[in-house]
Design a protein around this motif. Structure first.
Motif, PDB file in Angstrom:
ATOM      1  N   GLY A   4      -3.946  27.555  -7.911  1.00 19.41           N
ATOM      2  CA  GLY A   4      -3.918  28.819  -7.190  1.00 19.41           C
ATOM      3  C   GLY A   4      -5.205  29.608  -7.321  1.00 19.41           C
ATOM      4  O   GLY A   4      -5.665  30.229  -6.351  1.00 19.41           O
ATOM      5  N   GLY A   5      -5.827  29.567  -8.499  1.00 19.81           N
ATOM      6  CA  GLY A   5      -6.990  30.401  -8.743  1.00 19.81           C
ATOM      7  C   GLY A   5      -8.317  29.781  -8.360  1.00 19.81           C
ATOM      8  O   GLY A   5      -9.304  30.496  -8.182  1.00 19.81           O
ATOM      9  N   VAL A   6      -8.361  28.457  -8.238  1.00 20.05           N
ATOM     10  CA  VAL A   6      -9.625  27.780  -7.969  1.00 20.05           C
ATOM     11  C   VAL A   6      -9.632  27.076  -6.613  1.00 20.05           C
ATOM     12  O   VAL A   6     -10.613  27.152  -5.868  1.00 20.05           O
ATOM     13  CB  VAL A   6      -9.937  26.748  -9.093  1.00 20.05           C
ATOM     14  CG1 VAL A   6     -11.215  25.978  -8.784  1.00 20.05           C
ATOM     15  CG2 VAL A   6     -10.032  27.437 -10.442  1.00 20.05           C
ATOM     16  N   LEU A   7      -8.532  26.395  -6.278  1.00 19.87           N
ATOM     17  CA  LEU A   7      -8.522  25.556  -5.079  1.00 19.87           C
ATOM     18  C   LEU A   7      -7.976  26.233  -3.830  1.00 19.87           C
ATOM     19  O   LEU A   7      -8.388  25.905  -2.716  1.00 19.87           O
ATOM     20  CB  LEU A   7      -7.687  24.292  -5.328  1.00 19.87           C
ATOM     21  CG  LEU A   7      -8.339  23.106  -6.019  1.00 19.87           C
ATOM     22  CD1 LEU A   7      -7.433  21.894  -5.893  1.00 19.87           C
ATOM     23  CD2 LEU A   7      -9.706  22.795  -5.447  1.00 19.87           C
ATOM     24  N   ALA A   8      -7.030  27.146  -3.996  1.00 18.66           N
ATOM     25  CA  ALA A   8      -6.292  27.649  -2.832  1.00 18.66           C
ATOM     26  C   ALA A   8      -7.220  28.292  -1.790  1.00 18.66           C
ATOM     27  O   ALA A   8      -7.149  27.973  -0.601  1.00 18.66           O
ATOM     28  CB  ALA A   8      -5.222  28.637  -3.277  1.00 18.66           C
ATOM     29  N   ARG A   9      -8.087  29.189  -2.212  1.00 19.09           N
ATOM     30  CA  ARG A   9      -8.920  29.920  -1.256  1.00 19.09           C
ATOM     31  C   ARG A   9      -9.913  29.019  -0.519  1.00 19.09           C
ATOM     32  O   ARG A   9     -10.056  29.117   0.710  1.00 19.09           O
ATOM     33  CB  ARG A   9      -9.654  31.061  -1.966  1.00 19.09           C
ATOM     34  CG  ARG A   9     -10.447  31.947  -1.008  1.00 19.09           C
ATOM     35  CD  ARG A   9     -11.024  33.156  -1.740  1.00 19.09           C
ATOM     36  NE  ARG A   9     -11.727  34.038  -0.822  1.00 19.09           N
ATOM     37  CZ  ARG A   9     -13.005  33.902  -0.488  1.00 19.09           C
ATOM     38  NH1 ARG A   9     -13.710  32.915  -1.009  1.00 19.09           N
ATOM     39  NH2 ARG A   9     -13.564  34.745   0.356  1.00 19.09           N
ATOM     40  N   PRO A  10     -10.626  28.113  -1.201  1.00 20.06           N
ATOM     41  CA  PRO A  10     -11.612  27.311  -0.461  1.00 20.06           C
ATOM     42  C   PRO A  10     -11.059  26.005   0.120  1.00 20.06           C
ATOM     43  O   PRO A  10     -11.837  25.210   0.653  1.00 20.06           O
ATOM     44  CB  PRO A  10     -12.663  27.003  -1.539  1.00 20.06           C
ATOM     45  CG  PRO A  10     -11.870  26.905  -2.791  1.00 20.06           C
ATOM     46  CD  PRO A  10     -10.773  27.934  -2.660  1.00 20.06           C
ATOM     47  N   TRP A  11      -9.746  25.777   0.040  1.00 15.15           N
ATOM     48  CA  TRP A  11      -9.240  24.446   0.389  1.00 15.15           C
ATOM     49  C   TRP A  11      -9.539  24.072   1.836  1.00 15.15           C
ATOM     50  O   TRP A  11      -9.829  22.916   2.136  1.00 15.15           O
ATOM     51  CB  TRP A  11      -7.745  24.333   0.114  1.00 15.15           C
ATOM     52  CG  TRP A  11      -7.267  22.913   0.331  1.00 15.15           C
ATOM     53  CD1 TRP A  11      -6.483  22.442   1.332  1.00 15.15           C
ATOM     54  CD2 TRP A  11      -7.603  21.773  -0.480  1.00 15.15           C
ATOM     55  NE1 TRP A  11      -6.300  21.086   1.198  1.00 15.15           N
ATOM     56  CE2 TRP A  11      -6.980  20.651   0.100  1.00 15.15           C
ATOM     57  CE3 TRP A  11      -8.380  21.609  -1.631  1.00 15.15           C
ATOM     58  CZ2 TRP A  11      -7.098  19.370  -0.441  1.00 15.15           C
ATOM     59  CZ3 TRP A  11      -8.487  20.329  -2.159  1.00 15.15           C
ATOM     60  CH2 TRP A  11      -7.856  19.235  -1.568  1.00 15.15           C
ATOM     61  N   GLU A  12      -9.493  25.022   2.753  1.00 12.45           N
ATOM     62  CA  GLU A  12      -9.798  24.705   4.145  1.00 12.45           C
ATOM     63  C   GLU A  12     -11.224  24.189   4.273  1.00 12.45           C
ATOM     64  O   GLU A  12     -11.505  23.252   5.029  1.00 12.45           O
ATOM     65  CB  GLU A  12      -9.587  25.934   5.028  1.00 12.45           C
ATOM     66  CG  GLU A  12      -9.765  25.640   6.519  1.00 12.45           C
ATOM     67  CD  GLU A  12      -9.476  26.851   7.392  1.00 12.45           C
ATOM     68  OE1 GLU A  12      -9.840  26.810   8.580  1.00 12.45           O
ATOM     69  OE2 GLU A  12      -8.898  27.832   6.880  1.00 12.45           O
ATOM     70  N   ARG A  13     -12.154  24.790   3.525  1.00  9.00           N
ATOM     71  CA  ARG A  13     -13.540  24.323   3.555  1.00  9.00           C
ATOM     72  C   ARG A  13     -13.681  22.978   2.854  1.00  9.00           C
ATOM     73  O   ARG A  13     -14.478  22.128   3.268  1.00  9.00           O
ATOM     74  CB  ARG A  13     -14.455  25.353   2.908  1.00  9.00           C
ATOM     75  CG  ARG A  13     -14.697  26.574   3.791  1.00  9.00           C
ATOM     76  CD  ARG A  13     -15.765  27.469   3.187  1.00  9.00           C
ATOM     77  NE  ARG A  13     -15.298  28.128   1.983  1.00  9.00           N
ATOM     78  CZ  ARG A  13     -16.090  28.608   1.021  1.00  9.00           C
ATOM     79  NH1 ARG A  13     -17.397  28.484   1.130  1.00  9.00           N
ATOM     80  NH2 ARG A  13     -15.588  29.215  -0.013  1.00  9.00           N
ATOM     81  N   VAL A  14     -12.921  22.775   1.770  1.00 11.58           N
ATOM     82  CA  VAL A  14     -12.932  21.480   1.089  1.00 11.58           C
ATOM     83  C   VAL A  14     -12.517  20.384   2.063  1.00 11.58           C
ATOM     84  O   VAL A  14     -13.170  19.337   2.175  1.00 11.58           O
ATOM     85  CB  VAL A  14     -11.986  21.498  -0.128  1.00 11.58           C
ATOM     86  CG1 VAL A  14     -11.831  20.091  -0.710  1.00 11.58           C
ATOM     87  CG2 VAL A  14     -12.497  22.461  -1.200  1.00 11.58           C
ATOM     88  N   ARG A  15     -11.442  20.650   2.794  1.00  9.97           N
ATOM     89  CA  ARG A  15     -10.940  19.657   3.743  1.00  9.97           C
ATOM     90  C   ARG A  15     -11.939  19.424   4.880  1.00  9.97           C
ATOM     91  O   ARG A  15     -12.186  18.284   5.290  1.00  9.97           O
ATOM     92  CB  ARG A  15      -9.598  20.123   4.311  1.00  9.97           C
ATOM     93  CG  ARG A  15      -8.928  19.116   5.259  1.00  9.97           C
ATOM     94  CD  ARG A  15      -8.692  17.822   4.498  1.00  9.97           C
ATOM     95  NE  ARG A  15      -8.326  16.728   5.353  1.00  9.97           N
ATOM     96  CZ  ARG A  15      -7.110  16.205   5.400  1.00  9.97           C
ATOM     97  NH1 ARG A  15      -6.131  16.693   4.662  1.00  9.97           N
ATOM     98  NH2 ARG A  15      -6.854  15.165   6.161  1.00  9.97           N
ATOM     99  N   ALA A  16     -12.525  20.499   5.381  1.00  6.86           N
ATOM    100  CA  ALA A  16     -13.501  20.357   6.466  1.00  6.86           C
ATOM    101  C   ALA A  16     -14.719  19.561   6.002  1.00  6.86           C
ATOM    102  O   ALA A  16     -15.235  18.708   6.732  1.00  6.86           O
ATOM    103  CB  ALA A  16     -13.919  21.739   6.966  1.00  6.86           C
ATOM    104  N   GLY A  17     -15.190  19.837   4.790  1.00  7.82           N
ATOM    105  CA  GLY A  17     -16.334  19.102   4.261  1.00  7.82           C
ATOM    106  C   GLY A  17     -16.019  17.633   4.059  1.00  7.82           C
ATOM    107  O   GLY A  17     -16.842  16.760   4.346  1.00  7.82           O
ATOM    108  N   PHE A  18     -14.816  17.363   3.566  1.00  3.61           N
ATOM    109  CA  PHE A  18     -14.392  15.975   3.373  1.00  3.61           C
ATOM    110  C   PHE A  18     -14.328  15.243   4.710  1.00  3.61           C
ATOM    111  O   PHE A  18     -14.831  14.124   4.855  1.00  3.61           O
ATOM    112  CB  PHE A  18     -13.029  15.934   2.687  1.00  3.61           C
ATOM    113  CG  PHE A  18     -12.466  14.544   2.537  1.00  3.61           C
ATOM    114  CD1 PHE A  18     -12.699  13.815   1.388  1.00  3.61           C
ATOM    115  CD2 PHE A  18     -11.710  13.962   3.555  1.00  3.61           C
ATOM    116  CE1 PHE A  18     -12.195  12.517   1.244  1.00  3.61           C
ATOM    117  CE2 PHE A  18     -11.210  12.680   3.429  1.00  3.61           C
ATOM    118  CZ  PHE A  18     -11.454  11.960   2.274  1.00  3.61           C
TER     119      PHE A  18
END
Length: 319
Positions: free
Chosen positions: A135-149
């Protein structure tokens, strides 16, 4: 030096992961919190300030090198599946991994010692820590993580089609080179990995900027390597308007979804569009040669063309 030895059978079994592995990204994000990488400095400062206290025990397990215990970052298709795999790891496996990361010279904390012994309270602390970190590390940037992947995977598959597997593997990171059938990477450690015909799964990470890492899990051997665009260089979805200005907001969103093959039904569901609207936008994007469509029975799969990928890769550039 890291050496990965391939047999002919291994080369036939090289695959790309279908999606980012959340527990791997979480572990490498925690490693990024401990590194002095200037690229991640603003992200590190923000995240360190807001990191939940319940998540902090994980920092005792993950060093700046990213080489934490493998039971903590099993590849999975989602955070719940990942958490289940973390918590179901056999005690001897947990103990062995904790011994590995603490030898030599690193003394385990009392909590880590209890975790190695299979203590139930220590396991509950582990569960709370992983949930809090997600919740504190992954939740906010996850959309960008997925887009980058997705962009990374599409780019590598394009390279694979145009240049072949040898060049694709050699191009994963600077300094990679072939020595016969062995792929060599510069590394501070002297490690040799023999795949024994089991193949290799390629897994890019937007949180990792170091040399490739190899993890041998129950579910296979993974080569984790840094994506071309690390997290701080990925546009925040709220600020990336250049492509929308060119194509229109909705059509740009459709194109962005198609860095990996999607059906019309996927687009209707994920973008909240009417079926007729999806049909209109995909037709226009095909006419512009930005996407292609392939029929599989009654299902039509849409995906970016090289031209579409090039347009996506250059969004946000300019004065």
């Amino acid at each position: 030096m890291l050496r990965v030895r391939f047999t002919t059978e291994d080369l036939l079994r090289v695959t790309f992961a279908d999606e980012p592995a959340p527990m791997v990204e979480l572990t490498l994000a925690l490693a990024a919190l401990r590194r002095s990488d200037p690229l991640f400095a603003p992200w590190r400062q923000r995240t360190a300030r807001t990191l939940p206290g319940a998540a902090r025990p994980l920092l005792d397990l993950v060093p700046a090198t990213g080489k934490g215990p493998l039971f903590l970052d099993p590849p999975s298709r989602g955070t719940e599946e990942g958490l289940d795999r973390v918590l179901s790891a056999p005690v001897p496996y947990v103990r062995g991994e904790l011994v590995r990361i603490h030898a030599p010279g690193r003394r385990p904390t009392p909590w880590a010692r209890l975790l190695a012994e299979g203590d139930r309270e220590a396991r509950r602390t582990l569960e709370d820590a992983v949930r809090a970190a997600i919740g504190g590390v992954l939740a906010r940037p996850w959309e960008r993580v997925r887009a980058g992947f997705d962009a990374e995977r599409a780019w590598r598959l394009q390279t694979l089609a145009g240049q072949g597997l040898r060049a694709t593997l050699e191009g994963l990171t600077a300094g990679a080179r072939w020595n016969g059938s062995t792929l060599e990477f510069d590394s501070a450690d002297d490690v040799e990995v023999t795949l024994d015909g089991q193949g290799l799964t390629l897994l890019p990470s937007v949180f990792w900027t170091g040399r490739p890492l190899v993890g041998r899990y129950v579910h296979g051997t993974f080569l984790v390597y840094p994506a071309l665009a690390p997290l701080p260089l990925l546009d925040d979805p709220a600020t990336g308007h250049s492509l929308a200005a060119l194509l229109g907001r909705t059509r740009a969103a459709v194109l962005e979804q198609l860095v990996r093959p999607r059906t019309s039904t996927d687009l209707v569901r994920d973008l909240g569009l009417a079926k007729s609207s999806v049909s209109e936008h995909t037709k226009a994007l095909r006419a512009a040669r930005l996407i292609t469509a392939q029929r599989d029975g009654r299902t039509v799969w849409h995906s970016c063309t090289p031209l579409g990928l090039e347009l996506l890769s250059t969004r946000g550039s300019g004065p």
